[in-house]
Write a protein that holds these residues in place. Structure first.
Motif, PDB file in Angstrom:
ATOM      1  N   GLN A 323       0.846  -1.183   0.000  1.00  0.00           N
ATOM      2  CA  GLN A 323       0.000   0.000   0.000  1.00  0.00           C
ATOM      3  C   GLN A 323       0.887   1.240   0.000  1.00  0.00           C
ATOM      4  N   ASP A 324       0.532   2.211  -0.817  1.00  0.00           N
ATOM      5  CA  ASP A 324       1.307   3.437  -0.892  1.00  0.00           C
ATOM      6  C   ASP A 324       1.027   4.353   0.301  1.00  0.00           C
ATOM      7  N   VAL A 325       1.839   5.403   0.439  1.00  0.00           N
ATOM      8  CA  VAL A 325       1.695   6.318   1.573  1.00  0.00           C
ATOM      9  C   VAL A 325       0.350   7.038   1.555  1.00  0.00           C
ATOM     10  N   ASP A 326      -0.270   7.140   0.379  1.00  0.00           N
ATOM     11  CA  ASP A 326      -1.565   7.823   0.295  1.00  0.00           C
ATOM     12  C   ASP A 326      -2.741   6.877   0.542  1.00  0.00           C
ATOM     13  N   GLY A 327      -2.470   5.619   0.907  1.00  0.00           N
ATOM     14  CA  GLY A 327      -3.532   4.664   1.236  1.00  0.00           C
ATOM     15  C   GLY A 327      -4.004   3.824   0.072  1.00  0.00           C
ATOM     16  N   ARG A 328      -3.504   4.083  -1.127  1.00  0.00           N
ATOM     17  CA  ARG A 328      -3.945   3.307  -2.292  1.00  0.00           C
ATOM     18  C   ARG A 328      -3.181   1.980  -2.384  1.00  0.00           C
ATOM     19  N   TYR A 329      -3.859   0.978  -2.896  1.00  0.00           N
ATOM     20  CA  TYR A 329      -3.225  -0.326  -3.109  1.00  0.00           C
ATOM     21  C   TYR A 329      -3.924  -1.025  -4.263  1.00  0.00           C
ATOM     22  N   ARG A 330      -3.296  -2.077  -4.747  1.00  0.00           N
ATOM     23  CA  ARG A 330      -3.900  -2.870  -5.815  1.00  0.00           C
ATOM     24  C   ARG A 330      -4.476  -4.139  -5.203  1.00  0.00           C
ATOM     25  N   GLY A 331      -5.786  -4.316  -5.349  1.00  0.00           N
ATOM     26  CA  GLY A 331      -6.474  -5.417  -4.700  1.00  0.00           C
ATOM     27  C   GLY A 331      -6.424  -6.703  -5.500  1.00  0.00           C
ATOM     28  N   MET A 332      -7.131  -7.717  -5.003  1.00  0.00           N
ATOM     29  CA  MET A 332      -7.124  -9.034  -5.643  1.00  0.00           C
ATOM     30  C   MET A 332      -7.860  -9.036  -6.977  1.00  0.00           C
ATOM     31  N   ASP A 333      -8.645  -7.985  -7.254  1.00  0.00           N
ATOM     32  CA  ASP A 333      -9.273  -7.823  -8.563  1.00  0.00           C
ATOM     33  C   ASP A 333      -8.367  -7.037  -9.501  1.00  0.00           C
ATOM     34  N   LEU A 334      -7.149  -6.734  -9.044  1.00  0.00           N
ATOM     35  CA  LEU A 334      -6.139  -5.966  -9.767  1.00  0.00           C
ATOM     36  C   LEU A 334      -6.582  -4.535 -10.046  1.00  0.00           C
ATOM     37  N   LYS A 335      -7.623  -4.098  -9.330  1.00  0.00           N
ATOM     38  CA  LYS A 335      -8.056  -2.707  -9.419  1.00  0.00           C
ATOM     39  C   LYS A 335      -7.455  -1.930  -8.246  1.00  0.00           C
ATOM     40  N   VAL A 336      -7.449  -0.614  -8.394  1.00  0.00           N
ATOM     41  CA  VAL A 336      -6.881   0.238  -7.358  1.00  0.00           C
ATOM     42  C   VAL A 336      -7.954   0.559  -6.322  1.00  0.00           C
ATOM     43  N   HIS A 337      -7.621   0.342  -5.056  1.00  0.00           N
ATOM     44  CA  HIS A 337      -8.505   0.640  -3.932  1.00  0.00           C
ATOM     45  C   HIS A 337      -7.777   1.589  -2.984  1.00  0.00           C
TER      46      HIS A 337
END
Length: 976
Positions: A323-337
């Motif tokens: 997860q990046d410092v801004d809270g974003r991450y790539r989920g198991m659906d490969l989408k950004v959450h």
């Protein structure tokens, strides 16, 4: 006078009390704990660790790559190597499959894009361990071919490379985005003469890993050259040249992100922008020091402390922040959450780590445990199910069980609940009601038949434990209906217990898989044999003891386990290491076994084996871990066991007492309290426990509770040189027991053949001798079983058992009648683990399915198939067919040539046909090749089938580098 006497009495009581409860000081560190960490432990042998720089649970693992592929190249580094290809930013610790190794950087003195792995000139360089340093958060090495000094350090999502070139010599940096696993797409963008960025999407264990990066140079480059002028695609490499007259040191600040380049730039800006190499290094060391201070040990042995703190270090490398410092991450659906409610992680090696690593986190990483569980629930939302082994936003499909479930249950039972508990329970049950990985059969029959799913015994046993943890949580939630469902499923281990051999065995068409060899590693078990799975009933050890026939029998079986021959038969399994008899400490299914002696009131035997494992299986050397480190599990076993206790049954809230290794240890808890373990009179001779005090009071049991640790206090061991009576009395032993909703195991066919000539007698038995067995032939009425059943025709047999109004599952078995006049002579030898039912398997009428692991195929390893079918008399023949399986990923190839011959006398044969197959053409899919030959018609009694093996695997196959040989899998010779 009375007042004086009372005062004297109180004084005596106080003095006695002080004597009984001496003030025990906390363990104190003598020097920096990071100085005890040796990151080279596990980089040799089969430990599969890496020595590079990382932070606790960090996203970046900045480490040298010395090996590009192979079993012992899983981490990218092996201590036996002498050449470095470069330094990449992601690595796996102690796993059994290669992945990661993203974004390779390598300083050199010329523009060259070949890495040198082909033996030609390349950018790789020789190095020596004498000029190599590794410490928590820091790595240093000298490249001998180019005289360049390398230093690496990290923050959580970023790191700094520091290169010191020889003065006035050419300075070149190679950026290789093709390095390591298969590239799906890559791109490198030059943002300025001091900054580049890009991405690398790759495929290996993670089928679509997306990684983005940014790199800032401490001085501008003067020229850049791209391989084939390509800045994007699958072969992106670039060479950056720097002015050697502007100083001989270059620093590279690198940040990565699973989301996008902007995420990487934000990570770099927040974590290391404006900081010097030394500042980042100092912070990394401080972070590690704080982490290691969660448990402080005192001991005279430096090697013991090195082993301990290296083990602590290894348990804190994974899972990894994703997860990046801004809270974003790539989920198991490969989408950004995006979330700022918790930190999101990846790399959960749950089949390994649910056993001891996650229970360790419930002591020293409680807040992070909440984050782990919130991560599981996020993955459940994003991908549809909680992970078994996830990597970089991908389900790897690796290993067995649904072991996110016990991690949640264990935490919940220990009061760690900063997540949506209702949703967690829903996700736990969701994992258990799937129809894949044998669960459809497991739910229907209470076990997984061999012919339905591979690794059926291991899966049945591990599902049963997982189900028990669901039952535990259901009980705590006062959900009686779910408790009833899952406490019944928790008893399914009874369905794979063979009372005659006393081993856990596969049920093949409702008979026991035969011939049976408990030493044989075969497809019924996961990375193990029957020895190594037959003691896996942590949820109901009392019930297991009852099946065996009492405590004495379990003790006897454990004695046999530890003194058995230390070799295995069947398939070669590289994971089975660290053998003491058939106890395999190098692989996880064995990890609880030495503690089982406590359950039969023989704690001194636990103490003997634990001390042996602690001192023999862990050493301060590169090969100092006896098997794959497995993301912390091997190390967590050492940490718990050296403290003096171990979580045999996570979610029971019990720790079983073993044998402390250190004179004093203090666990500093997140609630501000501390728990100190002291071993009085400890020495190499005094390895037995004489007595134990908990907070000054005699502990008359061989286990402690989680809450007793969390509340803080002192656990004192008094050691002696001979076994004592402590823990030997009935009632002092730990207990796990299922006492409600007892199930009735399903009956099995103990004797008789399901594929027979003439007739057969089928004997039915049940693990529960008090249950009544019923049977029905050919879907007729069910009859009470009293004597063996005579069968002379093809049909079906249905069986079930009943006791006290409760019924088992009904099991249906197809019965096959083989023409009594037909015989087969196998002139080459099949592998026992793939016998498909024995010598008549190729003429029994049973056809193999697509999965070779289901036991319906007869397997020949590096061996031709030569078989002669005797029809009993001459017959008019018009068609011959043999089926072959192709599963190239599993080293199963079609034969190169198939020849069919016929004869009237069994001596002189005439060839009907020879068919050549395109065996070496790469194919991804599993398929069945039906090789038939129709002819006008001939009279013959004997039919010979010759199928020629491929032998050596083709050069493109992964097994070629390991001198791999091919398998032939064949089933059913059909003659009409």
């Amino acid at each position: 006078m009375k007042i004086k006497f009372l005062f004297f009495f109180i004084l005596v009581v106080l003095l006695v009390g002080c004597h009984q409860q001496p003030t025990i000081s906390k363990a104190q560190k003598e020097k920096s704990l990071t100085s005890y960490v040796n990151p080279f432990i596990g980089t040799g042998g089969h430990g599969h660790t890496y020595p590079g720089a990382t932070l606790p649970f960090g996203m970046m693992q900045l480490s040298p790559d010395t090996r590009l592929d192979g079993w012992d190249g899983c981490s990218g580094y092996h201590y036996s190597d002498s050449e470095i290809y470069g330094f990449s930013h992601t690595h796996l610790s102690g796993t059994g499959v290669s992945d990661y190794g993203d974004i390779l950087l390598m300083p050199t003195n010329k523009v060259i894009f070949n890495n040198g792995a082909d033996g030609k000139e390349g950018y790789k360089s020789k190095f020596s361990h004498e000029q190599e340093v590794a410490a928590p958060g820091y790595y240093k090495v000298f490249l001998e071919d180019t005289n360049i000094n390398i230093e690496l350090t990290v923050a959580e999502r970023s790191g700094i490379h520091k290169y010191t070139f020889p003065e006035k010599e050419k300075q070149v940096l190679i950026v290789d985005l093709e390095h390591r696993d298969e590239v799906l797409d890559a791109k490198l963008t030059v943002d300025s003469n001091t900054e580049i960025s890009g991405y690398r999407h790759s495929k290996a264990w993670a089928t679509n890993q997306q990684l983005f990066f940014t790199i800032q140079f401490s001085k501008p480059f003067t020229k850049v050259t791209f391989l084939k002028d390509k800045k994007e695609g699958k072969q992106v490499k670039a060479a950056f040249e720097f002015d050697e007259n502007t100083g001989n040191t270059i620093e590279l600040a690198v940040a990565i992100s699973p989301v996008d380049v902007n995420g990487a730039k934000k990570n770099l800006q927040q974590e290391i922008a404006g900081k010097t190499f030394e500042q980042v290094k100092k912070n990394a060391q401080q972070v590690w020091e704080q982490q290691l201070e969660k448990i402080v040990v005192e001991d005279a042995s430096n090697d013991n402390k090195v082993n301990f703190y290296t083990a602590m270090y290894h348990t804190m490398i994974a899972p990894n922040l994703y997860q990046d410092v801004d809270g974003r991450y790539r989920g198991m659906d490969l989408k950004v959450h995006e979330t700022n409610d918790f930190q999101y992680y990846t790399v959960f090696s749950l089949w390994d780590t649910y056993r001891a690593t996650h229970p360790l986190y419930t002591l020293i990483e409680q807040e992070r445990t909440n984050d782990f569980i919130n991560t599981f629930l996020a993955k459940y939302d994003e991908g549809g199910i909680m992970p078994i082994w996830d990597l970089a936003g991908c389900y790897t499909g690796c290993m067995i069980g649904y072991h996110a479930v016990p991690v949640i249950a264990d935490a919940y039972m220990k009061g760690i609940r900063n997540y949506d508990t209702s949703k967690a329970f829903e996700a736990m049950k969701h994992s258990a009601v799937q129809d894949k990985l044998g669960l459809e059969s497991y739910k229907k029959y209470g076990f997984i038949p061999v012919e339905k799913e591979s690794e059926s015994v291991s899966k049945t046993l591990e599902y049963a434990y997982d189900d028990w943890t669901i039952a535990r949580m259901a009980k705590a939630l006062e959900n009686e209906e779910d408790y009833k469902t899952y406490i019944k499923r928790a008893q399914n281990y009874k369905n794979v217990f063979d009372p005659q051999s006393q081993f856990m065995r596969g049920r093949f068409r409702n008979t026991w898989f035969t011939p049976f060899d408990p030493y044989e590693v075969n497809f019924n078990y996961t990375e193990a044999n029957s020895w190594q799975y037959s003691f896996y009933v942590p949820q109901d050890i009392s019930g297991f003891i009852k099946l065996l026939g009492g405590k004495k029998q379990l003790e006897t079986n454990l004695d046999k386990l530890f003194t058995a021959n230390d070799s295995t038969s069947g398939r070669h399994q590289v994971d089975i290491t660290g053998l003491i008899g058939q106890y395999a400490h190098g692989n996880e299914p064995s990890h609880h076994m030495a503690y089982l002696y406590n359950f039969v009131n023989k704690p001194h035997k636990t103490q003997e084996r634990i001390r042996q494992i602690l001192t023999e299986q862990y050493t301060n050397t590169p090969d100092g871990i006896s098997g794959n480190e497995d993301c912390g599990q091997m190390s967590a076993w050492y940490i718990f066991s050296s403290l003096g206790f171990y979580p045999v049954t996570p979610a029971s809230n019990q720790y079983i007492i073993g044998n402390p290794l250190f004179k004093k240890t203090t666990i500093y808890l997140e609630n501000g309290k501390d728990f100190t373990v002291v071993a009085h009179h400890l020495s190499t001779e005094n390895t037995y426990i004489e007595k134990v005090l908990l907070n000054g009071k005699l502990l008359d049991r061989t286990f402690i509770h989680h809450q007793e640790i969390i509340e803080g206090g002192v656990l004192e061991f008094f050691m002696t040189n001979t076994p004592s009576e402590w823990g030997t009395k009935e009632g002092q032993e730990p207990v796990t027991s299922i006492d409600e909703y007892e199930i009735v195991p399903a009956p099995f066919i103990a004797k008789g053949d399901i594929a027979f000539k003439g007739s057969t007698k089928l004997t039915l038995e049940n693990v529960d001798k008090e249950a009544t067995i019923y049977y029905a032939l050919n879907e007729g009425n069910f009859l009470k079983y009293t004597t063996p059943i005579q069968v002379s025709e093809k049909g079906t047999l249905q069986v079930y058992a009943e006791k006290n109004g409760n019924k088992s599952a009904t099991i249906t078995t197809d019965l096959y009648k083989i023409d009594p006049n037909v015989t087969i002579d196998l002139q080459t030898t099949y592998a026992n683990q793939y016998n498909a039912g024995g010598k008549n398997a190729l003429i029994d009428g049973v056809l193999g399915a697509n999965d070779f692991r289901t036991g319906t195929w007869q397997g020949y390893f590096d061996t031709d198939l030569v078989a002669v079918v005797d029809l009993g008399k001459e017959k008019w023949l018009e068609y011959i067919q043999v089926n072959f399986l192709e599963d190239q990923r599993s080293w199963i190839f079609l034969p190169t040539e198939i020849e069919y011959l016929i004869s009237s006398d069994g001596k002189t044969y005439t060839t009907l046909t020879k068919t050549k197959l395109h065996t070496t053409e790469p194919r991804e899919n599993v398929s069945i090749e039906k090789v038939g030959y129709a002819f006008k018609g001939k009279t013959a009694r004997y039919v010979k089938v010759i199928a020629k093996k491929l032998g050596n695997l083709p050069e493109w196959h992964l097994g070629y580098k390991h001198d791999g040989k091919s398998w032939l899998f064949v089933d059913e010779i059909q003659i009409r």
